[in-house]
Scaffold this active site. Structure first.
Site, PDB file in Angstrom:
ATOM      1  N   ASP A  13      29.076   0.460  -8.606  1.00 23.80           N
ATOM      2  CA  ASP A  13      30.162  -0.495  -8.831  1.00 23.80           C
ATOM      3  C   ASP A  13      31.238  -0.446  -7.742  1.00 23.80           C
ATOM      4  O   ASP A  13      32.416  -0.667  -8.012  1.00 23.80           O
ATOM      5  CB  ASP A  13      30.818  -0.276 -10.211  1.00 23.80           C
ATOM      6  CG  ASP A  13      29.780  -0.199 -11.304  1.00 23.80           C
ATOM      7  OD1 ASP A  13      28.913  -1.081 -11.318  1.00 23.80           O
ATOM      8  OD2 ASP A  13      29.827   0.737 -12.117  1.00 23.80           O
ATOM      9  N   GLY A  15      31.333  -2.505  -5.336  1.00 27.80           N
ATOM     10  CA  GLY A  15      31.509  -3.861  -4.804  1.00 27.80           C
ATOM     11  C   GLY A  15      30.510  -4.158  -3.699  1.00 27.80           C
ATOM     12  O   GLY A  15      30.786  -4.923  -2.785  1.00 27.80           O
ATOM     13  N   LYS A  16      29.328  -3.567  -3.835  1.00 29.46           N
ATOM     14  CA  LYS A  16      28.278  -3.758  -2.817  1.00 29.46           C
ATOM     15  C   LYS A  16      27.871  -5.206  -2.669  1.00 29.46           C
ATOM     16  O   LYS A  16      27.651  -5.676  -1.573  1.00 29.46           O
ATOM     17  CB  LYS A  16      27.016  -2.982  -3.214  1.00 29.46           C
ATOM     18  CG  LYS A  16      27.028  -1.563  -2.832  1.00 29.46           C
ATOM     19  CD  LYS A  16      25.737  -0.921  -3.280  1.00 29.46           C
ATOM     20  CE  LYS A  16      25.490  -1.060  -4.762  1.00 29.46           C
ATOM     21  NZ  LYS A  16      26.215  -0.164  -5.628  1.00 29.46           N
ATOM     22  N   GLY A  40      24.301  -4.328 -11.218  1.00 28.55           N
ATOM     23  CA  GLY A  40      24.971  -5.590 -11.477  1.00 28.55           C
ATOM     24  C   GLY A  40      25.880  -5.933 -10.320  1.00 28.55           C
ATOM     25  O   GLY A  40      26.928  -5.343 -10.152  1.00 28.55           O
ATOM     26  N   HIS A  41      25.425  -6.841  -9.480  1.00 28.30           N
ATOM     27  CA  HIS A  41      26.260  -7.280  -8.368  1.00 28.30           C
ATOM     28  C   HIS A  41      26.959  -8.564  -8.767  1.00 28.30           C
ATOM     29  O   HIS A  41      26.308  -9.502  -9.198  1.00 28.30           O
ATOM     30  CB  HIS A  41      25.409  -7.635  -7.152  1.00 28.30           C
ATOM     31  CG  HIS A  41      24.760  -6.454  -6.513  1.00 28.30           C
ATOM     32  ND1 HIS A  41      25.325  -5.216  -6.498  1.00 28.30           N
ATOM     33  CD2 HIS A  41      23.611  -6.347  -5.837  1.00 28.30           C
ATOM     34  CE1 HIS A  41      24.530  -4.391  -5.849  1.00 28.30           C
ATOM     35  NE2 HIS A  41      23.483  -5.051  -5.442  1.00 28.30           N
ATOM     36  N   THR A 128      21.738   2.489 -19.053  1.00 31.89           N
ATOM     37  CA  THR A 128      21.924   1.051 -19.284  1.00 31.89           C
ATOM     38  C   THR A 128      20.868   0.509 -20.262  1.00 31.89           C
ATOM     39  O   THR A 128      20.871  -0.673 -20.571  1.00 31.89           O
ATOM     40  CB  THR A 128      21.825   0.277 -17.955  1.00 31.89           C
ATOM     41  OG1 THR A 128      20.544   0.530 -17.385  1.00 31.89           O
ATOM     42  CG2 THR A 128      22.901   0.704 -16.973  1.00 31.89           C
ATOM     43  N   GLN A 223      23.128   1.005  -7.576  1.00 32.35           N
ATOM     44  CA  GLN A 223      23.812   2.196  -8.094  1.00 32.35           C
ATOM     45  C   GLN A 223      24.650   2.805  -6.964  1.00 32.35           C
ATOM     46  O   GLN A 223      25.192   2.066  -6.163  1.00 32.35           O
ATOM     47  CB  GLN A 223      22.833   3.209  -8.716  1.00 32.35           C
ATOM     48  CG  GLN A 223      22.233   2.755 -10.038  1.00 32.35           C
ATOM     49  CD  GLN A 223      21.132   1.736  -9.877  1.00 32.35           C
ATOM     50  OE1 GLN A 223      20.204   1.920  -9.094  1.00 32.35           O
ATOM     51  NE2 GLN A 223      21.221   0.641 -10.581  1.00 32.35           N
ATOM     52  N   ASP A 332      43.430  -4.075  -3.253  1.00 33.41           N
ATOM     53  CA  ASP A 332      44.469  -4.824  -3.977  1.00 33.41           C
ATOM     54  C   ASP A 332      44.789  -4.224  -5.346  1.00 33.41           C
ATOM     55  O   ASP A 332      45.897  -4.367  -5.847  1.00 33.41           O
ATOM     56  CB  ASP A 332      44.041  -6.286  -4.143  1.00 33.41           C
ATOM     57  CG  ASP A 332      42.671  -6.415  -4.798  1.00 33.41           C
ATOM     58  OD1 ASP A 332      41.719  -5.833  -4.259  1.00 33.41           O
ATOM     59  OD2 ASP A 332      42.569  -7.060  -5.850  1.00 33.41           O
TER      60      ASP A 332
HETATM   61  P1  IMP Z   1      20.027   4.156 -15.899  1.00 34.40           P
HETATM   62  O1  IMP Z   1      20.072   3.801 -14.456  1.00 34.40           O
HETATM   63  O2  IMP Z   1      20.048   2.943 -16.798  1.00 34.40           O
HETATM   64  O3  IMP Z   1      18.928   5.097 -16.228  1.00 34.40           O
HETATM   65  O4  IMP Z   1      21.390   4.930 -16.242  1.00 34.40           O
HETATM   66  C1  IMP Z   1      21.674   6.219 -15.738  1.00 34.40           C
HETATM   67  C2  IMP Z   1      23.128   6.352 -15.354  1.00 34.40           C
HETATM   68  O5  IMP Z   1      23.409   5.523 -14.238  1.00 34.40           O
HETATM   69  C3  IMP Z   1      24.129   5.902 -16.437  1.00 34.40           C
HETATM   70  O6  IMP Z   1      25.282   6.729 -16.357  1.00 34.40           O
HETATM   71  C4  IMP Z   1      24.479   4.488 -16.036  1.00 34.40           C
HETATM   72  O7  IMP Z   1      25.737   4.088 -16.528  1.00 34.40           O
HETATM   73  C5  IMP Z   1      24.476   4.631 -14.525  1.00 34.40           C
HETATM   74  N1  IMP Z   1      24.200   3.372 -13.821  1.00 34.40           N
HETATM   75  C6  IMP Z   1      23.017   2.752 -13.680  1.00 34.40           C
HETATM   76  N2  IMP Z   1      23.148   1.639 -12.941  1.00 34.40           N
HETATM   77  C7  IMP Z   1      24.430   1.562 -12.595  1.00 34.40           C
HETATM   78  C8  IMP Z   1      25.189   0.646 -11.794  1.00 34.40           C
HETATM   79  O8  IMP Z   1      24.678  -0.320 -11.232  1.00 34.40           O
HETATM   80  N3  IMP Z   1      26.515   0.913 -11.674  1.00 34.40           N
HETATM   81  C9  IMP Z   1      27.086   1.997 -12.240  1.00 34.40           C
HETATM   82  N4  IMP Z   1      26.432   2.871 -12.978  1.00 34.40           N
HETATM   83  C10 IMP Z   1      25.118   2.657 -13.159  1.00 34.40           C
END
Ligand code: IMP
Length: 424
Positions: A13, A15-16, A40-41, A128, A223, A332
Site C-alpha cells: 500500500d 502507492g505503487k 489493490g492498486h 486477504t 504487496q 501531503d
Molecule cells: P495474503 O497475501 O492474503 O496471504 O495475506 C498475508 C498478509 O499480507 C496479510 O497481512 C495481508 O493483509 C497482507 N497483504 C496481502 N496483500 C497486501 C497488499 O496488497 N497490501 C497490503 N497488505 C497486503
C-alpha cells in the site's frame, strides 16, 4: 539494458499503482511478477478511478503490453471479472497476456483459507482470504493446477480429481465442511478456458522478444518488501516474494538485464493484518495519518495500522532490492503536524540497532529511536514542482533520502498524475 523493476519497500500500500502509472509512459511492457488478487492498486488517470488487483497498472496505456508472469497466482474467475470491469469503463483489455505456467487459485483454496484462518483463532495471519497461501502451497507441493491445464480437459479433470480427493477429506473430516464436486468445477473452468484462451501466451518468449528489440520492460511488484515470504516478518507475510530478485525468476529474465530498481516509499508507514510494526502509533497521530491518508485496505476494506517513517526498514529494503531510486508517496498526508518523526534506529533491552535486527523477537520488542524534524502547516497537494514545497517538507524527504541511502527521484502529493513531482 532496458529492464526496470518497481516495488513497494514497506508492508504494501505504498502507492505503487500510481508510481507505475507515472513511469509507464516510457515503457513498452509492464509485467506483474508475484502475488494475486490480494493486491489493490488504485490508479487515477484522466479523471477515472481504477482499482486494479491482478492486472498490471500499465493497462491504461494503449502502447503497453500488460503481462502476468509465471510467478503470479491467478484466480481465473477474478481475472475475467476484473477484465469485464475495465471493459465497462471503456478500457481495452485485448492486449493483456497471461503465462500458461502461472498457477491457478481454485475454489478449494478459497474454502480452505477461510477455515484455516478461523482455526488459527488469535494466531490468525489476517490474510486477504483470496486463496493466495493455499495456492502457493500447492505449487510448492507440486499438486497445483496451472493456466495451461485449462486447455487439456482430460489432464485438468485428472489433476483436479487427485487434488480434490485430499482437499475434500480435509474439508469434511477436519473442518466439518461440505465436499466440493469435481464435475461442477470442470464445467465452470472449461467455460472459463474459452474466455481466457486469447490471452494465454508464452510470456517468457514474448518478454525476450521485447528485450531483443530494445523495448523497455518494467516489472511491477505487488504487496511490499516486508511481506516477502523469505525476507519479511514471517509468518506475518504473504506467500510470495515481492523482492526485486523474484521479478527475474518469475519472468525468466537474467539479472544482467536490469538497470533500474525503483523503491516506492510512503512518507509514513502502514500495515494491514497482524505482525510486528515498531513505529506504529496507537494514539491520535496514528488516527490522523489513517484519516488523512484514507488508510483502508483496497481489497478487504480493513483499517490500516499507521506509524512514522522507519528508516531502519527503509535501509533494509534498499539493500535487499538493490534500489537505485526512491519514489516517495503521500507526503501531503503529513501536513499539519508541528513536528514529524523518522525512526533512525532501534533500541532493544539496552542494545542499539542501526540495521534490522537478526531475530524477529528483537523486532517485536524494538523501541524506535526517533529524529524529530519541523513539520509544515500548509496543504501541499497543489504543489506542481518540488521547489513549490515548503522548506521543512523538502528537508523531511531529503532526510529520508539520506537515511535510506538511495537517491530521491519523485515525491508525490496526491493521487493524480500531475501531483507527482520530479526531484532534480
Ligand atoms: P495474503 O497475501 O492474503 O496471504 O495475506 C498475508 C498478509 O499480507 C496479510 O497481512 C495481508 O493483509 C497482507 N497483504 C496481502 N496483500 C497486501 C497488499 O496488497 N497490501 C497490503 N497488505 C497486503
Amino acid at each position: 539494458m532496458p529492464v526496470s523493476i518497481v516495488l513497494g519497500t514497506q508492508w504494501g500500500d505504498e502507492g505503487k499503482g500510481k508510481a507505475v502509472d507515472y513511469l509507464a509512459d516510457r515503457m513498452d511492457m509492464v509485467v506483474r511478477y508475484q502475488g494475486g488478487n490480494n493486491a489493490g492498486h488504485t490508479v487515477i488517470a484522466e479523471g477515472r478511478l481504477l482499482k486494479l488487483q491482478l492486472i498490471p497498472s500499465g493497462i491504461l496505456y494503449d502502447h503497453i503490453t500488460p503481462v502476468i508472469a509465471d510467478g503470479v497466482v491467478v484466480d481465473p474467475r477474478h481475472l475475467l471479472r476484473e477484465m469485464e470491469d475495465l471493459r465497462r469503463m471503456g478500457i481495452d483489455t485485448g492486449r493483456l497476456i497471461v503465462s500458461g505456467n502461472a498457477h491457478m487459485i481454485m475454489p478449494y483454496h478459497l474454502e480452505l483459507e477461510k477455515v484455516t484462518e478461523r482455526f488459527l483463532g488469535k494466531n490468525a495471519l489476517g490474510t486477504t482470504k483470496r486463496g493466495i497461501g493455499p495456492a502457493y502451497g500447492d505449487k510448492v507441493a507440486r499438486i497445483g493446477l496451472r493456466i495451461q491445464d485449462l486447455f487439456d480437459g482430460k489432464i485438468f479433470r485428472e489433476k483436479l480429481e487427485v487434488v480434490l480427493r485430499e482437499k475434500n477429506l480435509i474439508l469434511t473430516k477436519v473442518y466439518n465442511r461440505l465436499p466440493l464436486a469435481p464435475d461442477a468445477i470442470v464445467d465452470e473452468y472449461m467455460e472459463i478456458a474459452e474466455r481466457l484462451r486469447p490471452h494465454v501466451a508464452d510470456t517468457f518468449s514474448v518478454i525476450h522478444a521485447a528485450l531483443r528489440d530494445g523495448k523497455e520492460v518494467m516489472f511491477e511488484g505487488a504487496q511490499g518488501t516486508l511481506l516477502d515470504l523469505d525476507h519479511g516478518t514471517y509468518p506475518f507475510v504473504t506467500s510470495s516474494n515481492p523482492v526485486a530478485g523474484y521479478a527475474l525468476a518469475s519472468g525468466g529474465v537474467s539479472p544482467m538485464e536490469v538497470n533500474r530498481i525503483v523503491g516506492i516509499v510512503k512518507a509514513y508507514v502502514t500495515r494491514v493484518g497482524a505482525g510486528p510494526f515498531p513505529t506504529e502509533q496507537l494514539d491520535e497521530v496514528g488516527e490522523r495519518l489513517g484519516v488523512r491518508g484514507k488508510e483502508f485496505g483496497t481489497v478487504t476494506g480493513r483499517k490500516r495500522r499507521c506509524g512514522w517513517f522507519d528508516a531502519v526498514l527503509g535501509r533494509y529494503a534498499a539493500r535487499l532490492n538493490g534500489l537505485t531510486e526512491l519514489f516517495v508517496t503521500k507526503l501531503d498526508v503529513l501536513s499539519g503536524f508541528d513536528t514529524v518523526k523518522i525512526c533512525s534506529g532501534y533500541r532493544v533491552g539496552g542494545e542499539e540497532f542501526a540495521d534490522a535486527p537478526p531475530h524477529q523477537s528483537l523486532l517485536h520488542n524494538a523501541e524506535p529511536v526517533y529524529e524529530e524534524l519541523d513539520g509544515w502547516n500548509e496543504e501541499i497537494d497543489e504543489a506542481r514542482s518540488f521547489e513549490d514545497l515548503p522548506k521543512t517538507a523538502r528537508a523531511y524527504v531529503r532526510r529520508i533520502e539520506e537515511l535510506v541511502g538511495v537517491p530521491l527521484r519523485v515525491v508525490s502529493v496526491g493521487p493524480a498524475r500531475e501531483q507527482s513531482l520530479p526531484v532534480a
